[in-house]
Structure formats: structure tokens, C-alpha cells
Design an enzyme around this catalytic site. Structure first.
Site, PDB file in Angstrom:
ATOM      1  N   GLU A 217       0.886  -1.183   0.000  1.00 28.07           N
ATOM      2  CA  GLU A 217       0.000   0.000   0.000  1.00 28.07           C
ATOM      3  C   GLU A 217       0.911   1.217   0.000  1.00 28.07           C
ATOM      4  OE1 GLU A 217      -3.196   0.015  -0.207  1.00 28.07           O
ATOM      5  OE2 GLU A 217      -3.870  -1.959   0.450  1.00 28.07           O
ATOM      6  N   CYS A 251      -2.302   9.177   2.178  1.00 25.99           N
ATOM      7  CA  CYS A 251      -1.969   8.568   0.890  1.00 25.99           C
ATOM      8  C   CYS A 251      -2.989   8.988  -0.154  1.00 25.99           C
ATOM      9  CB  CYS A 251      -1.929   7.052   1.029  1.00 25.99           C
ATOM     10  SG  CYS A 251      -3.382   6.394   1.833  1.00 25.99           S
TER      11      CYS A 251
HETATM   12  P1  NAD Z   1       7.988   5.222   4.857  1.00 29.65           P
HETATM   13  O1  NAD Z   1       8.106   4.546   3.541  1.00 29.65           O
HETATM   14  O2  NAD Z   1       9.066   6.138   5.283  1.00 29.65           O
HETATM   15  O3  NAD Z   1       7.856   4.128   6.039  1.00 29.65           O
HETATM   16  C1  NAD Z   1       6.809   3.171   6.013  1.00 29.65           C
HETATM   17  C2  NAD Z   1       7.175   2.023   6.941  1.00 29.65           C
HETATM   18  O4  NAD Z   1       8.222   1.262   6.326  1.00 29.65           O
HETATM   19  C3  NAD Z   1       7.709   2.470   8.313  1.00 29.65           C
HETATM   20  O5  NAD Z   1       7.244   1.602   9.318  1.00 29.65           O
HETATM   21  C4  NAD Z   1       9.211   2.336   8.136  1.00 29.65           C
HETATM   22  O6  NAD Z   1       9.916   2.174   9.344  1.00 29.65           O
HETATM   23  C5  NAD Z   1       9.264   1.073   7.291  1.00 29.65           C
HETATM   24  N1  NAD Z   1      10.540   0.842   6.611  1.00 29.65           N
HETATM   25  C6  NAD Z   1      11.505   1.747   6.315  1.00 29.65           C
HETATM   26  N2  NAD Z   1      12.555   1.126   5.718  1.00 29.65           N
HETATM   27  C7  NAD Z   1      12.231  -0.195   5.618  1.00 29.65           C
HETATM   28  C8  NAD Z   1      12.877  -1.342   5.103  1.00 29.65           C
HETATM   29  N3  NAD Z   1      14.088  -1.258   4.567  1.00 29.65           N
HETATM   30  N4  NAD Z   1      12.236  -2.533   5.149  1.00 29.65           N
HETATM   31  C9  NAD Z   1      10.995  -2.622   5.669  1.00 29.65           C
HETATM   32  N5  NAD Z   1      10.336  -1.575   6.213  1.00 29.65           N
HETATM   33  C10 NAD Z   1      10.928  -0.368   6.173  1.00 29.65           C
HETATM   34  O7  NAD Z   1       6.554   5.965   4.844  1.00 29.65           O
HETATM   35  P2  NAD Z   1       5.951   7.014   5.897  1.00 29.65           P
HETATM   36  O8  NAD Z   1       6.690   8.305   5.761  1.00 29.65           O
HETATM   37  O9  NAD Z   1       5.790   6.401   7.245  1.00 29.65           O
HETATM   38  O10 NAD Z   1       4.461   7.187   5.288  1.00 29.65           O
HETATM   39  C11 NAD Z   1       4.161   7.997   4.207  1.00 29.65           C
HETATM   40  C12 NAD Z   1       4.055   7.191   2.912  1.00 29.65           C
HETATM   41  O11 NAD Z   1       3.146   6.105   3.075  1.00 29.65           O
HETATM   42  C13 NAD Z   1       3.497   8.011   1.762  1.00 29.65           C
HETATM   43  O12 NAD Z   1       4.199   7.700   0.602  1.00 29.65           O
HETATM   44  C14 NAD Z   1       2.053   7.550   1.667  1.00 29.65           C
HETATM   45  O13 NAD Z   1       1.458   7.723   0.402  1.00 29.65           O
HETATM   46  C15 NAD Z   1       2.190   6.105   2.020  1.00 29.65           C
HETATM   47  N6  NAD Z   1       0.938   5.554   2.479  1.00 29.65           N
HETATM   48  C16 NAD Z   1       0.247   4.722   1.640  1.00 29.65           C
HETATM   49  C17 NAD Z   1      -0.993   4.216   2.025  1.00 29.65           C
HETATM   50  C18 NAD Z   1      -1.793   3.332   1.103  1.00 29.65           C
HETATM   51  O14 NAD Z   1      -2.712   2.711   1.591  1.00 29.65           O
HETATM   52  N7  NAD Z   1      -1.488   3.276  -0.171  1.00 29.65           N
HETATM   53  C19 NAD Z   1      -1.511   4.545   3.293  1.00 29.65           C
HETATM   54  C20 NAD Z   1      -0.774   5.366   4.125  1.00 29.65           C
HETATM   55  C21 NAD Z   1       0.458   5.867   3.709  1.00 29.65           C
END
Ligand code: NAD
Length: 460
Positions: A217, A251
Site C-alpha cells: 500500500e 496517501c
Molecule cells: P515510509 O516509507 O518512510 O515508512 C513506512 C514504513 O516502512 C515504516 O514503518 C518504516 O519504518 C518502514 N521501513 C523503512 N525502511 C524499511 C525497510 N528497509 N524494510 C521494511 N520496512 C521499512 O513511509 P511514511 O513516511 O511512514 O508514510 C508515508 C508514505 O506512506 C506516503 O508515501 C504515503 O502515500 C504512504 N501511504 C500509503 C498508504 C496506502 O494505503 N497506499 C496509506 C498510508 C500511507
């Protein structure tokens, strides 16, 4: 705050696996009963949890409370689902044979969540997974661990009372310390990751390399098309909530607005006037419509984006400044840009809205669909032809397509998720439960013979 070590991770994974040995054989409606009790506890703590979501994440209180309500709704949904994990019965081509499919739990489901929905997205996954007989390992985003700890304390109490500790588990740690091990861990058959496309792309590759399953997502870049015949009042309110709500950190936030030429100038003027009335400030103050961004990095990203927009020839109509006060406050920003403006193809996680003028629905659709993301989309029109076209196979290419409703604020009853670089995952309602189970096709022979399919003969 203390973070989980590798040893902590191992301990929690093992506790989950031990719980799974028993949980998978608990009848699904009884698993649903445990989820029901969790939902009841969340109801009792809605105000406290909603306030904590606002304090830690920065979204305004009504949205913090909405997020907790989403968990409660999801618990109710999962309780009903626990009695409906139904398989099909197919007609066998062989005499006196019965063929059917059934669904079994997968095992441990890893949930890696984003900061912007610090509890709701976990609930979408966790309650369905638990009803399906899985156990869950949750890694929350680094900026919002307190929400996860508070929810887990409540959940843990209910689990302990029912003798089911170990079904829903939490590990707080960074992407490198906990996220990567989860992506690589063959004991986690499914990882559901909510986050940016960049993070999702890397994690999806690691999970696929071990033939694990994933629900991705990822980032959105959501557009609203407003045609000349639209109810402009409705459209204006939807654009405001979509672009400014959650400080542009959903998002599904509205990032691109396509206005048909006949209404473009008047609509843009009204939008600019409405932006002028938005109160930016303390998320717990009922007058506030736009709280802070999540952290200093997010503010820097906003400032860099505004600079790039100016450099690329975008016209800042409203906002554009970082507010000079304690906290991470920025001005909600509207940009007038030419169609195809390169920087508008990227998701900037901040309240920046691009406004484009279009001649026709055809032109709007072409530009609407040209970005790499495919999450949410809307059209405002009173024309049946236009709205049906928008919803048709040659219309919006997104996972979510709305008519006379904005891009953000989905209900849990539908399947949530998007196409292209949004990752293709689906969560919450409809038949999303199937992702948390493995399908087994079974054929039972109750004849005295052993006929082979396709009429094949193999006899001695
Ligand atoms: P992010 O990508 O920085 O982090 C998301 C999660 O991934 C966090 O828990 C982070 O610690 C983890 N993560 C980071 N590096 C990783 C790795 N190497 N392996 C596995 N996990 C790892 O995102 P964010 O800043 O927390 O959230 C914002 C983003 O999320 C935006 O791009 C937004 O569009 C997206 N988002 C999408 C949806 C959807 O349903 N499509 C919903 C909410 C947010």
C-alpha cells in the site's frame, strides 16, 4: 525510547509461532469473539486513543477520533467475516467425486505501517488476519510508536483474559533493524507494508526473492476532475478536505486538480479565498483545520518542493511558506501549473495542490492517468455520461474512483488500495480477507473406482 534488538525480535516471532499452533485450530467464530472484545475495549478508550493519535501524529482531533473509529469499524467487520470464510464447491467431471475449496490460515502476518495512519491501517490487517487464524507481528513507523504501544496494551489485556497472548504482537524498531529482517524472514509468509513507493519497492523485492507474499500500500498522487456542469460548492468542500486535511499527509490526499476551462477561473478564486480562512495550528484546538507536519524532515521536504516548483515555472497562488513558530507548521499551498508539469508526477507528502486547466473530459483523463501512481481519483459532474465514462475501463486507472466525493476518506467496507506504483495491494473490506489465508482445493472420491481426469487411462 528503547528499540527492539535482534534478540527481542526473535523472542516475539517465536511467541507468535507458538500461539499460531493453537490459534489456527480455534473455530473462526470464536476467534471473531476475541476480536469483538478488542473492539469493545477500543470503544471505551476512543477519546484517549484519538487524542494520543492527534498529539503524536499531528492530525486534528476529529481525524484522530475518526482513526480510532476506523479500528472499531474494522473489528465489527472482522467479527462478521469470521463466520464467512467461505469456499466454493465445484462440479467434478468424475462420477461420485466431490470437489471443493477451503481456506486455511497462513501463519504469521507482518504488518509494517506508516506514520500517517498510525493505528487504523494496522487494524485493517490485524483484525482480519486474526479472524482468519493468523498471528500478527506489527512494526509501526518510527515517528509514531506511542500510539502502537497504547493500542497494544489494550489489546494485550483482552488477549490475556482469553488465554491468547501472542496472537497480536508488537516490535518497535527502525526499517533497517526490524523491517528488513521481517522482509527476509521465511517464517512470515505474508508482509503487509504501508509506506512510500521507494521503501515498498525494496521490501517487495526482498519478500518476492523468498517467494513470500506481500500486500503493498504505497504512495498516491490523487486527482480530482471538476467539469463545467459540477456542483461547485460540493467540489470546493471536497477539494479543501482532500488537499488540506491531515496537512496533506494522507496517501489519498488530493494533489492534482483538473478544472474545466468554463469554471476554472471562478473556482480557483473561490479556492484561494477558502484557503485564506484555514486555521493552521494546534491539532487539539477545534478551530484548527490543518495541524503540523510530522517532523523537521517533512518541513524540509515541503520547502525544497516549493523551491523546485518555482524553479520549474509553477505559479504559487496561495501559501508556499514555512511558518516561523515552534512546531512543524507550513502554509497549505496552491500551485497553478501547465499540464504535464514534471514535478507534479511525484508525491510530495505535504499540503501542496497543483491546479491545471483542461478543455475536455478526454484531456483531463489523459493527464489524470499519466502519473506513475494509481490510488484514488474523483470526478465532480452532474452528467451521467461523464461520470460513467470516468468509471469505465477507459476512465480512471486508479484503485479507487469516486463521483461527487473527494479522493480521501474511504469507508472500511470496500477494498482499499491502488494500482501501478501504489503497489496493487488491497486491504479492509470486500473479499480482502482472502489475502490472509491459503486456498486449498480438495477432491474426495466416494466411488469404488479410480477414474483419472481428462479421461486418461493408466491401467496394468
Ligand atoms: P515510509 O516509507 O518512510 O515508512 C513506512 C514504513 O516502512 C515504516 O514503518 C518504516 O519504518 C518502514 N521501513 C523503512 N525502511 C524499511 C525497510 N528497509 N524494510 C521494511 N520496512 C521499512 O513511509 P511514511 O513516511 O511512514 O508514510 C508515508 C508514505 O506512506 C506516503 O508515501 C504515503 O502515500 C504512504 N501511504 C500509503 C498508504 C496506502 O494505503 N497506499 C496509506 C498510508 C500511507
Amino acid at each position: 525510547m528503547a528499540r527492539a534488538t535482534r534478540e527481542d525480535y526473535e523472542e516475539v516471532v517465536r511467541a507468535g509461532l507458538a500461539a499460531f499452533e493453537r490459534w489456527r485450530m480455534e473455530p473462526a467464530p470464536r476467534r471473531g469473539e476475541v476480536v469483538r472484545q478488542i473492539g469493545e475495549e477500543l470503544r471505551k478508550h476512543k477519546l484517549d486513543l484519538g487524542t494520543l493519535v492527534s498529539l503524536e501524529n499531528g492530525k486534528i482531533l476529529t481525524e484522530g477520533l475518526g482513526e480510532v473509529q476506523e479500528m472499531i469499524d474494522m473489528a465489527d467487520f472482522a467479527v462478521g467475516q469470521s463466520r464467512q470464510l467461505c469456499g466454493l464447491v465445484m462440479q467434478s467431471e468424475r462420477s461420485r467425486h466431490r470437489m471443493f475449496e477451503q481456506w486455511h490460515p497462513l501463519g504469521t502476518v507482518g504488518v509494517i505501517s506508516a506514520f500517517n495512519f498510525p493505528v487504523a491501517v494496522w487494524a485493517w490487517n490485524a483484525f482480519l488476519a486474526a479472524a482468519c487464524g493468523d498471528v500478527v507481528l506489527w512494526k509501526p513507523a518510527s515517528p509514531t510508536p506511542l500510539c502502537a504501544l497504547a493500542v497494544t496494551r489494550i489489546v494485550d489485556r483482552v488477549l490475556a483474559e482469553n488465554g491468547w497472548r501472542g496472537v497480536l504482537n508488537l516490535v518497535v524498531g527502525s526499517g533497517a533493524e526490524v523491517g528488513d529482517p521481517m522482509a527476509d524472514d521465511p517464517r512470515i509468509p505474508l508482509v503487509s507494508l504501508t509506506g512510500s513507493t521507494a521503501v515498498g519497492r525494496k521490501a517487495a523485492g526482498r519478500i518476492a526473492a523468498r517467494f513470500g507474499r506481500s500486500i503493498m500500500e504505497l504512495g498516491g498522487n490523487n486527482g480530482i476532475i471538476v467539469l463545467d456542469d459540477a456542483d461547485r460548492e460540493l467540489a470546493l468542500r471536497a477539494v479543501l478536505f482532500g488537499a488540506v486535511g491531515t496537512a496533506g499527509q494522507r496517501c489519498t490526499s488530493t494533489r492534482r486538480l483538473f478544472l474545466q476551462r468554463g469554471i476554472a477561473r471562478e473556482f480557483t478564486d473561490r479556492l484561494a479565498a477558502a484557503y485564506g480562512r484555514i486555521v493552521v495550528g494546534d491539532p487539539l484546538d477545534p478551530a484548527t483545520l490543518c495541524g503540523p507536519l510530522v517532523d523537521r524532515d517533512a518541513v524540509d521536504t515541503f520547502a525544497a518542493a516549493v523551491e523546485r516548483i518555482r524553479g520549474d515555472g509553477g505559479e504559487i497562488l496561495v501559501g508556499g511558506r514555512v511558518l516561523d513558530r515552534p512546531g512543524f507548521f507550513v502554509e497549505p499551498t496552491v500551485v497553478r501549473a501547465p499540464l504535464g508539469f514534471p514535478f507534479s508526477f511525484e508525491e510530495t507528502f505535504a499540503p501542496i495542490l497543483y491546479v491545471f486547466e483542461v478543455d475536455s473530459l478526454d484531456q483531463a483523463l489523459r493527464h489524470h492517468n499519466e502519473v506513475p501512481q494509481g490510488l484514488s481519483s474523483s470526478i465532480f459532474t452532474d452528467s451521467v455520461r461523464a461520470s460513467e465514462r470516468f468509471l469505465s475501463a477507459e476512465g480512471s486507472d486508479c484503485g479507487i474512483a469516486n463521483v461527487n466525493i473527494g479522493t480521501s476518506g474511504a469507508e472500511i467496507g470496500g477494498a482499499f488500495g491502488g494500482e501501478k506504483e501504489t503497489g496493487g495491494g488491497r486491504e479492509a473490506g470486500s473479499d480482502c480477507w482472502k489475502a490472509y489465508m491459503r486456498r486449498q482445493t480438495c477432491t474426495v472420491n466416494f466411488s469404488p473406482d479410480l477414474p483419472l481426469a481428462q479421461g486418461v487411462k493408466f491401467e496394468i
